[in-house]
Design a protein around this motif. Structure first.
Motif, PDB file in Angstrom:
ATOM      1  N   UNK A   1      41.936  35.194  -9.269  1.00 35.92           N
ATOM      2  CA  UNK A   1      40.399  35.742  -9.191  1.00 35.92           C
ATOM      3  C   UNK A   1      40.261  36.730  -8.815  1.00 35.92           C
ATOM      4  N   UNK A   2      41.842  37.557  -8.380  1.00 33.54           N
ATOM      5  CA  UNK A   2      41.811  39.335  -8.187  1.00 33.54           C
ATOM      6  C   UNK A   2      41.712  39.670  -9.737  1.00 33.54           C
ATOM      7  N   UNK A   3      42.764  39.228 -10.291  1.00 32.41           N
ATOM      8  CA  UNK A   3      42.501  39.479 -12.020  1.00 32.41           C
ATOM      9  C   UNK A   3      41.165  39.591 -12.530  1.00 32.41           C
ATOM     10  N   UNK A   4      40.010  38.095 -12.260  1.00 37.01           N
ATOM     11  CA  UNK A   4      39.249  38.076 -13.015  1.00 37.01           C
ATOM     12  C   UNK A   4      38.575  39.305 -12.646  1.00 37.01           C
ATOM     13  N   UNK A   5      38.275  39.457 -11.265  1.00 36.00           N
ATOM     14  CA  UNK A   5      37.817  40.639 -10.810  1.00 36.00           C
ATOM     15  C   UNK A   5      38.312  41.998 -11.230  1.00 36.00           C
ATOM     16  N   UNK A   6      38.652  42.062 -11.542  1.00 38.09           N
ATOM     17  CA  UNK A   6      40.054  43.602 -12.193  1.00 38.09           C
ATOM     18  C   UNK A   6      39.591  43.394 -13.773  1.00 38.09           C
ATOM     19  N   UNK A   7      39.869  42.564 -14.246  1.00 38.21           N
ATOM     20  CA  UNK A   7      38.641  42.167 -15.446  1.00 38.21           C
ATOM     21  C   UNK A   7      37.315  43.246 -15.831  1.00 38.21           C
ATOM     22  N   UNK A   8      36.306  42.463 -14.889  1.00 33.72           N
ATOM     23  CA  UNK A   8      35.086  42.488 -14.849  1.00 33.72           C
ATOM     24  C   UNK A   8      35.111  44.056 -14.409  1.00 33.72           C
ATOM     25  N   UNK A   9      35.795  44.451 -13.725  1.00 32.77           N
ATOM     26  CA  UNK A   9      35.412  45.940 -12.979  1.00 32.77           C
ATOM     27  C   UNK A   9      35.853  46.757 -14.223  1.00 32.77           C
ATOM     28  N   UNK A  10      36.977  46.624 -14.483  1.00 33.10           N
ATOM     29  CA  UNK A  10      37.270  47.304 -15.442  1.00 33.10           C
ATOM     30  C   UNK A  10      36.283  47.361 -16.659  1.00 33.10           C
ATOM     31  N   UNK A  11      35.648  46.513 -16.981  1.00 31.55           N
ATOM     32  CA  UNK A  11      34.136  46.594 -17.572  1.00 31.55           C
ATOM     33  C   UNK A  11      33.553  46.906 -17.603  1.00 31.55           C
ATOM     34  N   UNK A  12      33.277  47.055 -16.250  1.00 28.52           N
ATOM     35  CA  UNK A  12      32.049  48.327 -15.775  1.00 28.52           C
ATOM     36  C   UNK A  12      32.254  48.983 -15.591  1.00 28.52           C
ATOM     37  N   UNK A  13      33.249  49.544 -15.576  1.00 29.77           N
ATOM     38  CA  UNK A  13      33.707  51.048 -15.944  1.00 29.77           C
ATOM     39  C   UNK A  13      33.844  51.556 -17.146  1.00 29.77           C
ATOM     40  N   UNK A  14      34.497  50.497 -17.559  1.00 27.55           N
ATOM     41  CA  UNK A  14      34.573  50.972 -19.060  1.00 27.55           C
ATOM     42  C   UNK A  14      32.912  51.259 -19.566  1.00 27.55           C
ATOM     43  N   UNK A  15      32.192  50.013 -19.509  1.00 22.12           N
ATOM     44  CA  UNK A  15      30.594  50.849 -20.329  1.00 22.12           C
ATOM     45  C   UNK A  15      29.921  51.623 -19.878  1.00 22.12           C
ATOM     46  N   UNK A  16      30.178  51.721 -18.272  1.00 23.16           N
ATOM     47  CA  UNK A  16      29.489  52.163 -17.504  1.00 23.16           C
ATOM     48  C   UNK A  16      29.883  53.982 -18.490  1.00 23.16           C
ATOM     49  N   UNK A  17      30.781  54.612 -18.748  1.00 15.32           N
ATOM     50  CA  UNK A  17      31.602  55.588 -19.083  1.00 15.32           C
ATOM     51  C   UNK A  17      31.014  55.302 -20.451  1.00 15.32           C
ATOM     52  N   UNK A  18      31.633  54.633 -21.086  1.00 14.94           N
ATOM     53  CA  UNK A  18      30.996  54.589 -22.652  1.00 14.94           C
ATOM     54  C   UNK A  18      29.201  54.925 -23.042  1.00 14.94           C
ATOM     55  N   UNK A  19      29.420  53.967 -22.288  1.00 11.83           N
ATOM     56  CA  UNK A  19      27.293  54.384 -22.119  1.00 11.83           C
ATOM     57  C   UNK A  19      26.657  55.621 -20.914  1.00 11.83           C
ATOM     58  N   UNK A  20      27.145  56.324 -20.381  1.00 18.17           N
ATOM     59  CA  UNK A  20      26.813  57.181 -19.033  1.00 18.17           C
ATOM     60  C   UNK A  20      25.555  58.267 -20.457  1.00 18.17           C
ATOM     61  N   UNK A  21      26.077  58.745 -21.530  1.00 15.25           N
ATOM     62  CA  UNK A  21      24.761  59.901 -22.078  1.00 15.25           C
ATOM     63  C   UNK A  21      23.904  58.465 -22.703  1.00 15.25           C
ATOM     64  N   UNK A  22      23.490  57.181 -22.817  1.00 15.56           N
ATOM     65  CA  UNK A  22      22.596  57.192 -22.474  1.00 15.56           C
ATOM     66  C   UNK A  22      21.979  56.576 -21.245  1.00 15.56           C
ATOM     67  N   UNK A  23      22.510  56.296 -20.333  1.00 16.25           N
ATOM     68  CA  UNK A  23      22.110  55.853 -18.859  1.00 16.25           C
ATOM     69  C   UNK A  23      21.849  57.483 -18.173  1.00 16.25           C
ATOM     70  N   UNK A  24      22.383  58.716 -19.037  1.00 16.94           N
ATOM     71  CA  UNK A  24      21.613  60.091 -18.462  1.00 16.94           C
ATOM     72  C   UNK A  24      19.884  60.164 -18.907  1.00 16.94           C
ATOM     73  N   UNK A  25      20.574  59.550 -20.121  1.00 13.77           N
ATOM     74  CA  UNK A  25      18.826  59.657 -20.833  1.00 13.77           C
ATOM     75  C   UNK A  25      17.886  59.183 -20.633  1.00 13.77           C
ATOM     76  N   UNK A  26      18.131  57.921 -20.456  1.00 11.08           N
ATOM     77  CA  UNK A  26      16.976  57.059 -19.515  1.00 11.08           C
ATOM     78  C   UNK A  26      16.715  56.966 -17.854  1.00 11.08           C
TER      79      UNK A  26
END
Ligand code: ADP
Length: 579
Positions: free
Chosen positions: A192-217
């Motif tokens: 379960x921890x591993x799954x959640x680590x994957x999720x959180x990594x994905x959240x961080x990754x998408x958050x960072x890659x999308x930071x320009x978009x989220x700022x724009x909006x």
């Protein structure tokens, strides 16, 4: 030499251990020594207490103790060597496996990478391999030492006092079953921890890659909330894991205690009945602690095993994937192609069934510039990807200089083709290295010549360390136009007779485009050239133009012919405001 991955799991394992069998043998040999010292200590103590103490044989007693002392020093040394040699062997096996996976992935075809995400593949090469290798060297060692100590200790105890041994024989499996259940609970929590680590990594990754978009909006707050949710779930899973770990540790300690108490109670009872002596009871309690180490190890092994085997299954699945496109046995080398390209009744569908081309025929003469136009998604890029055999046609054939490309080696075919795309990938390295990628044996002077012809030389000289400037990830950031010209310089170096320009300039502004167009024109001189362009201005000078539509070439001819015809092409020009 390529290994046979279709043999059994154990066979593949063994084939990786084989080159390092010396280390493996040392590891196993010393593990046996360690187990032997653990086993011998209580039995020697018992003998001393029974034979030497009552007779007050000081010298012999202390000699025996000195020998045991030395044995423990040796055991410590052996433990050190096992740890170092074992892990070093593991690292070497891991490096071998990593090299094989990497080489194998390089051989796989385009279609494989269409269906497998980079992140997943990355974890195959890192996490999975680590777990496999942990299993590879701890596994055999654990099984060997644990079996030896448990069976050996039980044997000795049966010999010392079989009645009291029965207590252990009954209690031991109960403890093991209890411990295993706790361990499984811990493993599930860990998953379960591993799954959640994957999720959180994905959240961080998408958050960072999308930071320009989220700022724009101005959506940073919403992003924070999304992240908090993932972070909370991760925290919960971690706490769950620590609970399970706590239960396991406390449980194992408790079972050891229970075994000790049971041994002393029943042993005491036997002593009072005169069926046993003190010395044997002490021996028993000493062995009880000898048991706990291997029992713990076995439980740990179970976890190593499930994780390692899951990783190994994924490793094998990857290694057993055959490249979809292979050279024919008698493939010929295409040398200095003239550059005639023929689409002979070509049909093509992607692996997922998307039909893209349906009975397409076209003939492109050496030195001709042939433009492909048509709406996006009509199959222009696909047509171009079929020529270097990134994918194989599903019907008909493609010929280069009259030879079916499936009868040529992929390497020689691709050496004759230069591909310039909209997205340019720069490898982590210097500008020099990145241009030299076009022809690895080019001299510095040739690289500079190519850069000059691609009109990037002046700009490179202005970079911090000119040709030694580091680019790619964490390097100097280049503009789209600069990257594009580096990729053109690569192709200048390669100098292939066939050129494919896939929307090479569509991401650029019109001034840069005009600049790059000049270098492209120079590059394409005397070469067969297939151009895909969105802006019709770039294809007006083509010798011939083909409109791709609805899986077919709707029409082809010179620009004048097509305009006179007043068909699809004429319509496109009108739509873009020409004529
Ligand atoms: P164009 O270059 O004309 O814009 P493409 O050749 O890129 O068109 O795409 C043609 C069709 O093939 C599109 O419908 C696209 O969705 C599909 N397609 C492209 N690449 C793949 C792929 N790797 N796997 C499956 N379908 C694909």
């Amino acid at each position: 030499m390529k290994k046979n991955y279709n043999q059994s799991v154990l066979g593949v394992f063994a084939s990786y251990i084989k080159p390092h069998w010396h280390a493996f043998a040392v590891d196993m040999g010393l593990s046996v020594l360690i187990a032997a010292v653990d086993l011998v200590f209580p039995i020697l103590s018992r003998w001393s207490m029974r034979e030497l103490l009552p007779q007050s044989l000081y010298r012999t007693f202390f000699t025996v103790m000195a020998i045991i002392f030395t044995a423990y020093i040796l055991r410590a040394a052996a433990q050190y060597i096992v740890t170092v040699v074992g892990h070093r062997m593991g690292t070497m096996v891991e490096a071998d496996m990593r090299r094989d996976v990497f080489t194998h992935m390089q051989e796989l075809s385009y279609s494989f990478f269409d269906h497998n995400r980079t992140g997943v593949l990355l974890s195959r090469v890192t996490n999975d391999l680590f777990e496999i290798v942990e299993l590879a060297h701890h596994g055999p060692e654990n099984i060997l030492t644990c079996t030896l100590t448990i069976v050996g200790a039980l044997g000795i105890l049966l010999f010392v006092n079989w009645k009291l041994s029965l207590v252990l024989i009954v209690l031991l499996p109960a403890c093991v079953i209890f411990g295993l259940r706790q361990r499984i609970a811990m493993q599930n929590a860990n998953r379960e921890v591993k799954k959640m680590t994957g999720e959180i990594n994905a959240a961080i990754e998408s958050g960072i890659s999308g930071i320009r978009t989220s700022k724009a909006f101005a959506n940073e707050e919403a992003e924070d909330e999304k992240f908090d949710a993932a972070n909370e779930a991760f925290k919960k899973s971690r706490v769950g894991f620590y609970r399970a770990m706590g239960r396991f540790n406390a449980g194992v300690e408790a079972t050891v205690g229970i075994m000790q108490v049971a041994v002393i109670s029943i042993g005491g009872f036997l002593i009072m009945r005169g069926e046993m002596n003190y010395v044997d009871l002490i021996t028993f309690t000493l062995y009880v602690s000898t048991f706990t180490a291997p029992v713990r190890k076995l439980m740990q092994f179970m976890e190593l095993y499930t994780q390692g085997m899951a990783g190994f299954d994924r490793f094998l699945e990857l290694m057993r994937t055959e490249p979809e496109i292979r050279d024919a046995e008698d493939a010929q080398v295409l040398e200095n192609a003239e550059g005639r390209i023929t689409f002979d009744d070509v049909s093509f569908a992607y692996g997922d069934g998307t039909q893209v081309l349906d009975h397409v025929s076209a003939e492109i003469a050496p030195g001709e510039t042939f433009a492909l136009v048509g709406s996006s998604g009509s199959g222009k890029t696909t047509m171009c990807h079929l020529i270097p055999r990134f994918y194989d046609v599903t019907g008909g054939r493609i010929l280069v200089d009259g030879k079916d490309i499936r009868t040529l080696t992929q390497e020689s075919l691709r050496k004759n083709i230069g591909l310039i795309q909209q997205d340019v990938f720069l490898f982590a390295g210097t500008v020099m290295e990145n241009i030299r990628y076009g022809r690895p044996d080019a001299t510095d002077e040739e690289v500079i010549q190519a850069a000059k012809r691609a009109r990037i030389h002046e700009e490179i000289l202005k970079m911090p360390e000119n040709y030694r400037t580091y680019v790619g990830e964490r390097g100097v950031v280049l503009s789209g136009g600069q990257k594009q010209r580096i990729s053109i310089a690569r192709v200048f170096l390669k100098n292939p007779p066939i050129l494919i320009l896939d929307e090479a300039t569509s991401a650029l502004d019109s001034v840069t485009e005009a600049e790059i167009q000049k270098s492209l024109d120079q590059l394409s001189k005397g070469k067969t050239c297939i151009v895909i362009a969105h802006r019709l201005s770039t294809v007006r000078n083509a010798d011939r133009i083909a409109v791709v539509e609805d899986m077919h070439i709707a029409e082809q001819g010179t620009r004048a012919e097509l305009l006179a015809k007043g068909g699809a092409y004429a319509q496109l020009e009108r739509a873009q405001g020409f004529t």
